[in-house]
Design a protein around this motif. Sequence first.
Motif, mmCIF file in Angstrom:
data_model
loop_
_atom_site.group_PDB
_atom_site.id
_atom_site.type_symbol
_atom_site.label_atom_id
_atom_site.label_comp_id
_atom_site.label_asym_id
_atom_site.label_seq_id
_atom_site.Cartn_x
_atom_site.Cartn_y
_atom_site.Cartn_z
ATOM 1 N N ALA A 189 0.776 -1.200 -0.184
ATOM 2 C CA ALA A 189 0.120 -0.187 0.110
ATOM 3 C C ALA A 189 0.889 1.565 -0.032
ATOM 4 O O ALA A 189 0.404 2.013 -0.886
ATOM 5 N N LEU A 190 2.251 1.313 0.110
ATOM 6 C CA LEU A 190 2.671 2.833 0.347
ATOM 7 C C LEU A 190 3.411 2.254 -0.625
ATOM 8 O O LEU A 190 3.398 3.471 -1.296
ATOM 9 N N THR A 191 3.754 1.620 -1.539
ATOM 10 C CA THR A 191 4.769 1.591 -2.893
ATOM 11 C C THR A 191 3.247 2.034 -3.663
ATOM 12 O O THR A 191 3.054 3.014 -4.271
ATOM 13 N N TRP A 192 1.949 1.930 -3.753
ATOM 14 C CA TRP A 192 1.265 2.932 -4.761
ATOM 15 C C TRP A 192 0.861 3.776 -3.885
ATOM 16 O O TRP A 192 0.427 4.439 -4.898
ATOM 17 N N ILE A 199 -1.178 11.868 1.595
ATOM 18 C CA ILE A 199 -2.664 11.131 2.627
ATOM 19 C C ILE A 199 -2.054 10.045 3.756
ATOM 20 O O ILE A 199 -2.966 9.511 4.260
ATOM 21 N N VAL A 200 -1.431 9.927 3.389
ATOM 22 C CA VAL A 200 -0.414 8.376 4.938
ATOM 23 C C VAL A 200 -0.482 9.068 6.074
ATOM 24 O O VAL A 200 -0.758 8.925 7.221
ATOM 25 N N HIS A 201 0.093 9.649 5.481
ATOM 26 C CA HIS A 201 1.008 11.062 6.710
ATOM 27 C C HIS A 201 -0.547 11.750 7.563
ATOM 28 O O HIS A 201 -0.492 11.711 9.025
ATOM 29 N N LEU A 203 -3.923 10.850 7.549
ATOM 30 C CA LEU A 203 -4.164 9.681 8.023
ATOM 31 C C LEU A 203 -3.847 8.960 9.449
ATOM 32 O O LEU A 203 -4.700 9.412 10.718
ATOM 33 N N LEU A 204 -2.387 9.086 9.538
ATOM 34 C CA LEU A 204 -1.530 8.892 10.494
ATOM 35 C C LEU A 204 -1.986 10.266 11.462
ATOM 36 O O LEU A 204 -2.002 9.542 12.664
ATOM 37 N N PHE A 205 -1.771 11.195 11.038
ATOM 38 C CA PHE A 205 -2.354 11.901 11.977
ATOM 39 C C PHE A 205 -3.580 12.104 12.854
ATOM 40 O O PHE A 205 -3.357 12.167 14.266
ATOM 41 N N ILE A 206 -4.287 12.239 11.908
ATOM 42 C CA ILE A 206 -5.510 11.847 12.326
ATOM 43 C C ILE A 206 -5.732 10.319 13.777
ATOM 44 O O ILE A 206 -6.291 10.390 14.627
#
Length: 231
Positions: A189-192, A199-201, A203-206
Motif C-alpha cells: 500500500a505504501l508503494t502504491w 495521504i498516509v501522513h 491518516l497517521l496524524f488522525i
Amino acid sequence: MNSLTTTLMGLDKEILLTLNAFGGGNNNLWDLANNSLFRGFPLFFSIPALWFSSDQPERRGRMLAGLLAVCLATMLSVWSQFHIAVHTRPILDLAIPLDTVIPRTPWDRTNSFPSDTATLFFGLAAVIFVEKRLVGFFCFVWVAALVAIPRVVVGLHYPSDIIGSFVLGPAIVFIFTALPYPRGLFERALTWFQGRLYIVHALLFIFLAESFDLFPSLQALGKVFARLLHA
C-alpha cells in the motif's frame, strides 16, 4: 470456585487496597497520571520520530501493522468489558473500602477486565519496542508507572486487569508485526501511495490525534450507532 482462584482473587484485592492506601486520595498523583500530554508524551513523540527517521517501506509497513494491532487489541479489551464478566470494577464495588479521588458513581462498563487504556498504551509501547528496543523498554516502564499502576491506585482497575492488558496489547502487536501478510499488505500500500504519501501522513496524524486521548470521537460514534441499532 477452587482454592487457587480464591487465593488469586484475594491477592488481587490485597494489592489493590495496598496501592490505594498509598495514594488513592491524592489529587496531584491522579492529575498527573490522567494528563494526556504528560502520560503519552514519550510514546506520541517516539512513533512519529521513528516513522520519519526512515522512509524504508519495511519499517513503515511494520509500524502500520503494529498500529492496526493496537486498534484491534483496544477494541477487544472494550468488548471484553461489556461481554465477559470477570469481576466488577473496584470503584463500583461499595463493599471495597477505597480512598479515591474518582466519584463512585455508575459507569457504562461495570466489568474492568482488561483495562482498555492500559491495553492501548502498552500496545503503542510494543510498536516502539519492535523498532527500537531501548526506547520501547523505557516506554513500557513509563506506561506501567504513569498509566497502568495509577489506575489501580484510584480503584479503576484490579492489578489483574493491568496484567491482562500487558499481555493482550503487546501480544497482538508482536503477532501482527511478525506475520508476513499484514506487514506485506501495508508495504505494498505504501508503494502504491509513493507519490501521495501526504495521504498516509494525514491518516497517521488522525490516528495519533484520536489515540492520544483514547479515541473519544470513535467511542462517541460507536454509542450513536448502538442507539440507532436499538431504536
